[in-house]
Write a protein that holds these residues in place. Structure first.
Motif, PDB file in Angstrom:
ATOM      1  N   HIS A   1       0.817  -1.217   0.000  1.00  0.00           N
ATOM      2  CA  HIS A   1       0.000   0.000   0.000  1.00  0.00           C
ATOM      3  C   HIS A   1       0.859   1.280   0.000  1.00  0.00           C
ATOM      4  O   HIS A   1       0.544   2.258  -0.695  1.00  0.00           O
TER       5      HIS A   1
ATOM      6  N   HIS B   1       1.023   4.237  -2.940  1.00  0.00           N
ATOM      7  CA  HIS B   1       0.780   5.693  -2.797  1.00  0.00           C
ATOM      8  C   HIS B   1       1.724   6.479  -3.712  1.00  0.00           C
ATOM      9  O   HIS B   1       1.353   7.515  -4.254  1.00  0.00           O
TER      10      HIS B   1
ATOM     11  N   SER C   1       1.289  10.050   4.800  1.00  0.00           N
ATOM     12  CA  SER C   1      -0.081   9.581   5.017  1.00  0.00           C
ATOM     13  C   SER C   1      -0.374   9.557   6.512  1.00  0.00           C
ATOM     14  O   SER C   1       0.383  10.089   7.322  1.00  0.00           O
TER      15      SER C   1
ATOM     16  N   ASP D   1      -6.576   6.952   0.447  1.00  0.00           N
ATOM     17  CA  ASP D   1      -6.599   5.547   0.030  1.00  0.00           C
ATOM     18  C   ASP D   1      -7.613   5.292  -1.089  1.00  0.00           C
ATOM     19  O   ASP D   1      -8.747   5.779  -1.042  1.00  0.00           O
TER      20      ASP D   1
END
Ligand code: KG4
Ligand code: ZN
Length: 360
Positions: A111, A115, A144, A329
Motif C-alpha cells: 500500500h 501511494h 499519510s 486511500d
C-alpha cells in the motif's frame, strides 16, 4: 490490460478498474468515517466488519462504473500490506476468490509503495494527455496517516528507503493537532480548511521545524504536535519551574485559524527541508533525481501541494502529484502499481497473505 485493484487496509473499502496502469476507468471508495467518528479514530474490529459488508458492493460498483464485466479483467491486484490485519484479510480473501474463479493472475501490492504511484493516474476528471513516463532516478515521498517516508526509485519496482518518521506520521500529527483545536474527524482536511480562513496569520506562532541530525533524512512530527498542545493549553508547570509561563492566548476563532495556518507552515517546511537534503545526499553520490513522485493522504493538503510544486520547480524535477481524489486511500493506485509488478513478472500465488507491516 484491465486490472481490478482492491484496497481495504484501513477504513476505506475501495475497488477500481484501471487500463494499462494509468487510465482509471472507475474508482469506487466506500468510506467508514461516520462509523469511527464518535471514537475519534479507527476501531479495528468495526473496520473489518464494515469491510465484509462493503467489499462485494464495491467490486460490483467498480465494474459497473467502468462498463465492464468480471470476465473482461486481465488480473486482480490487492493491497495486502501494511494495514490492520482484519481489514487486510477481507480484501485479500475477496481478491483471491475473484482471481481464482476468473483464472487470471493475482498480484499483491504494498500500500505504501502504491501511494507513490498515484501521481501517474489520470481519468476523465483530469483531462489531457496521460502523465509522461516517469524519468528515473526519482525521489519518492509518502505522507499519510500511517507513514511518512522518503525513497529513491531506480524504477517502479526498484525502491530504496532514505528516511522515515521516527515518531508520528505527518497525517497522524495533523489529526492530533486537529483534536487539540477542537476539530472533528478526519482532522487533516478540517485543519487544512481552517488554515485557509481569510486573514489567518501563518506567522502568528513559530512552531518548531524538526531537523534531527545535520544529515538525517528522517522526520519527526511529535514535537510539532506537542507545541500545538502547549500553544492551546499552556506549558505544564512543574514544581521546579524557574519562571511561570505566560497563560496561552484565548482560543478565539481568529486564534484557531492562526494556529492552524502556523502549523501548516511548519509541517510543510519540515518536508521541503528533507527533500532538499535528499537531493544533496544523492548529489554527493554523483546522482541527480529527475522526478519527484509523491502520494498519501497529506498530499491533498493545499499548503503542502504548493510547496511541492515550488520545490520541484526550483530543482528542475518533473512532479507526479496525485489528483486530489487519489491522494487518500483508493483502489486505482493498487491496480496501477499492480500493472507494473505484473510487467516485472512479480505476480503472487494464491498463497498470498495479508501482512501488517510494509516492505518499503
Ligand atoms: O493515505 P491515507 O488515506 O491513509 C493512510 O494510508 O494512512 O491518509 C490519511 C491521512 C489522515 O491522517 C488525514 O488526516 C490526512 O491523510 N489528510 C490530510 C488532508 N487530507 C487527508 N492532512 C492534511 N491536509 C489534508 N487536506
Ligand atoms: Zn494510505
Amino acid at each position: 490490460m484491465l486490472i481490478l485493484g482492491i484496497e481495504s487496509s484501513c477504513d476505506e473499502t475501495a475497488a477500481s478498474v484501471v487500463e494499462d496502469g494509468v487510465s482509471v476507468r472507475s474508482s469506487y471508495v466506500a468510506s467508514q468515517h461516520d462509523l469511527h467518528a464518535e471514537y475519534g479514530g479507527v476501531v479495528p474490529e468495526i473496520a473489518s466488519r464494515a469491510h465484509v459488508e462493503a467489499i462485494l458492493p464495491a467490486v460490483r460498483s467498480a465494474l459497473r462504473d467502468a462498463g465492464v464485466v468480471a470476465g473482461d479483467l486481465d488480473a486482480v491486484a490487492v493491497g495486502h500490506r501494511p494495514g490492520l490485519i482484519g481489514s487486510l484479510l477481507v480484501g485479500v480473501a475477496a481478491a483471491k476468490a475473484l482471481a481464482w474463479s476468473l483464472g487470471v493472475p493475482l498480484v499483491g501490492v504494498d500500500h505504501v509503495h502504491a501511494h507513490l504511484y498515484a501521481g501517474l493516474l489520470n481519468d476523465a476528471a483530469r483531462p489531457g494527455p496521460p502523465a509522461p513516463a516517469t524519468a528515473f532516478p526519482a525521489l519518492g515521498l509518502v505522507v499519510s496517516g500511517g507513514h511518512t517516508s522518503l525513497y529513491e526509485l531506480s524504477s517502479w519496482t526498484g525502491l530504496r528507503r532514505l528516511g522515515a518518521t521516527i515518531d508520528d506520521a505527518m497525517g497522524e500529527a495533523y489529526d492530533k493537532a486537529a483534536v487539540i483545536l477542537g476539530l472533528g474527524h478526519p482532522g487533516g482536511p478540517n485543519l487544512d480548511a481552517l488554515a485557509r480562513t481569510p486573514g489567518a496569520n501563518e506567522r502568528a506562532v513559530e512552531f518548531p521545524v524538526s531537523r534531527l541530525g545535520g544529515d538525517s533524512l528522517d522526520f519527526s512530527f511529535s514535537g510539532l504536535k506537542t507545541a500545538m498542545l502547549y500553544a492551546v493549553r499552556g506549558v505544564p508547570q512543574g514544581p521546579r519551574a524557574r519562571a511561570a509561563s505566560p497563560a496561552p492566548a484565548p482560543l478565539t476563532e481568529g486564534r484557531r485559524a492562526d494556529l492552524a495556518a502556523s502549523f501548516q507552515r511548519a509541517a510543510s517546511a519540515a518536508v521541503v527541508l528533507k527533500l532538499g537534503r535528499a537531493v544533496e545526499v544523492m548529489a554527493a553520490r554523483g546522482e541527480r533525481p529527475r522526478t519527484l513522485v509523491c502520494g498519501g493522504g497529506v498530499t491533498a493538503n493545499s499548503r503542502l501541494r504548493r510547496e511541492l510544486e515550488g520545490f520541484a520547480g526550483r530543482e528542475g524535477l518533473g512532479l507526479a502529484l496525485p489528483p486530489l481524489g487519489y491522494c487518500v486511500d483508493n483502489g486505482a493506485m493498487i491496480a496501477g502499481l499492480g500493472y507494473e509488478l505484473l510487467r516485472a513478472g512479480r505476480a503472487s500465488g494464491l498463497g498470498l497473505q495479508p501482512v501488517p507491516t510494509t516492505a518499503c
